[in-house]
Design an enzyme around this catalytic site. Structure first.
Site, PDB file in Angstrom:
ATOM      1  N   THR A 128      26.682   3.942 -10.837  1.00 46.92           N
ATOM      2  CA  THR A 128      26.270   5.342 -10.796  1.00 46.92           C
ATOM      3  C   THR A 128      24.754   5.496 -10.872  1.00 46.92           C
ATOM      4  O   THR A 128      24.081   4.782 -11.617  1.00 46.92           O
ATOM      5  CB  THR A 128      26.917   6.114 -11.955  1.00 46.92           C
ATOM      6  N   ALA A 180      28.613   2.379   3.870  1.00 48.50           N
ATOM      7  CA  ALA A 180      29.386   1.449   3.041  1.00 48.50           C
ATOM      8  C   ALA A 180      29.037   0.005   3.380  1.00 48.50           C
ATOM      9  O   ALA A 180      28.961  -0.852   2.502  1.00 48.50           O
ATOM     10  CB  ALA A 180      30.875   1.702   3.229  1.00 48.50           C
ATOM     11  N   GLU A 245      40.081  -1.248 -13.013  1.00 46.01           N
ATOM     12  CA  GLU A 245      39.257  -0.403 -13.875  1.00 46.01           C
ATOM     13  C   GLU A 245      40.019   0.874 -14.245  1.00 46.01           C
ATOM     14  O   GLU A 245      39.984   1.316 -15.399  1.00 46.01           O
ATOM     15  CB  GLU A 245      37.947  -0.050 -13.170  1.00 46.01           C
ATOM     16  N   GLU A 370      39.768  14.721  -9.801  1.00 41.86           N
ATOM     17  CA  GLU A 370      39.810  15.248  -8.434  1.00 41.86           C
ATOM     18  C   GLU A 370      39.820  14.122  -7.400  1.00 41.86           C
ATOM     19  O   GLU A 370      40.546  14.194  -6.391  1.00 41.86           O
ATOM     20  CB  GLU A 370      38.610  16.171  -8.201  1.00 41.86           C
TER      21      GLU A 370
END
Length: 380
Positions: A128, A180, A245, A370
């Site tokens: 992140t 990606a 994870e 979400e």
């Protein structure tokens, strides 16, 4: 908790006894200290390593005990039942070590995994960024090749084990123009020049966990620190490891709501109002019945997912379902527990209050609820 699941065996029962005794002795009495210091004691890692609690699912040839994900699940459960959210062992052992095991060269595995298993090295993973949350394709950190080195520049945030880590797996763009396909994973030792840690972040919950900012300013690493057989595979490696994870989050949140239920049952039996136990009021009994039912249903599903994962059959949408169900029900049920505690449930000195603030992030990290719904709906 109902009778032992099918994935438990005699070896795992012994491992659970060891993990429970360790958590009761080394963690539970120190929870307040960890919160005050915003990190666990560094020697906690070494003590756990000496007992074989770290990297238990890593093969013996690399320093582990040759266990399965079930061993990681047992430690996660026992840590949750000790009321702790500070120690980032599940990320260290269940995530970082498995990236190295799955994609590392033999030299990387021989060098790093035994040190992680002993507690000499603490691992972290940096995905992140300040401006990039769930969109991993949009990361800005770069690792540009110059000769036989990569030069790493960028910033990462919300990094578990960030203040104590010795090794960081960094998601970076080796091809800045690619999406990606431009993402690679590189190993960065925190002793390298140009690496620096930012502040330990002041979170709503999990205050004892050293979640930090990390900065990379012209950090030079050898090209041999690339994780994977070639550049550009990082995004696909991340996607392949995310089910484990997410299952780790599901296991921990399931254990957390079971822990909260036990705390609340005890409190409602001990506490009196209007001349009788709080438990004897119909509302209390009905709320506890609802929570107990959710816990039982969730436990059955999570145990099924653990079993599937051990067999190599846990798919991406099912892992997403496990995380979605466990995190959403845990938030709902621990909130009910706080209500049954009344004003004391809002006092941070009570474990139920910490459980409440800690659980909120489970709906966010490892992919938001979400995002989980998006993943699940793609299979419909």
């Amino acid at each position: 908790m109902p009778s032992s699941p099918r994935w438990m065996d005699a070896d795992l029962e012994l491992f659970r006894d060891l993990a429970r005794e360790f958590c009761e002795r080394e963690i539970k009495p120190n929870v307040d200290k960890f919160i005050q210091n915003h990190q666990v004691d560094r020697d906690l890692w070494n003590k756990a390593g000496e007992l074989g609690l770290l990297c238990a699912s890593i093969p013996e040839e690399y320093g582990g005990i040759g266990g399965t994900f079930a061993h990681e699940a047992v430690l996660i459960e026992e840590q949750a039942r000790a009321g702790d959210s500070s120690w980032g062992a599940s990320l260290h052992s269940g995530i970082v070590a498995h990236y190295i095991l799955a994609y590392g060269t033999e030299e990387q595995k021989q060098h790093w995994l035994p040190k992680m298993a002993s507690g000499e090295v603490v691992g972290a993973i940096a995905m992140t960024e300040p401006g990039t949350g769930s969109d991993l394709q949009g990361i800005k950190t770069r690792a540009i090749k110059e000769g036989d080195e990569y030069v790493v520049n960028g910033a990462k945030t919300f990094i578990t084990n960030g203040a104590q880590c010795d090794l960081v797996i960094v998601a970076a763009k080796t091809n800045p123009e690619g999406g990606a396909a431009g993402v690679s994973l590189v190993l960065v030792e925190t002793e390298r020049e140009g690496f620096r840690r930012g502040r330990v972040l002041d979170k709503v919950g999990m205050k004892g966990q050293d979640t930090s900012e990390l900065f990379f300013d012209d950090v030079r690493i050898p090209v041999t620190n690339l994780l994977g057989t070639q550049e550009g595979l990082g995004f696909f490696h991340l996607m392949a490891q995310l089910p484990q994870e997410r299952l780790i989050v599901a296991v921990s949140t399931q254990a957390a709501q079971e822990f909260a239920l036990e705390l609340t049952k005890q409190y409602t039996h001990d506490r009196e109002a209007f001349g009788r136990e709080i438990f004897k009021f119909q509302n209390t009994k009905f709320k506890l019945a609802e929570i107990a039912t959710d816990c039982r249903v969730g436990r059955s599903f999570i145990d099924e997912c653990i079993e599937l994962h051990i067999e190599g059959k846990l798919d991406v949408p099912t892992a997403a379902m496990a995380k979605l169900w466990a995190s959403e029900t845990a938030m709902k049920n621990i909130d009910k527990c706080v209500q049954l505690f009344g004003g004391y449930g809002y006092m941070l000195e009570y474990p139920i209050a910490r459980a409440w603030t800690d659980i909120r992030v489970s709906q966010i990290y490892a992919g938001t609820s979400e995002i989980m719904k998006e993943i699940i709906s793609r299979t419909m």
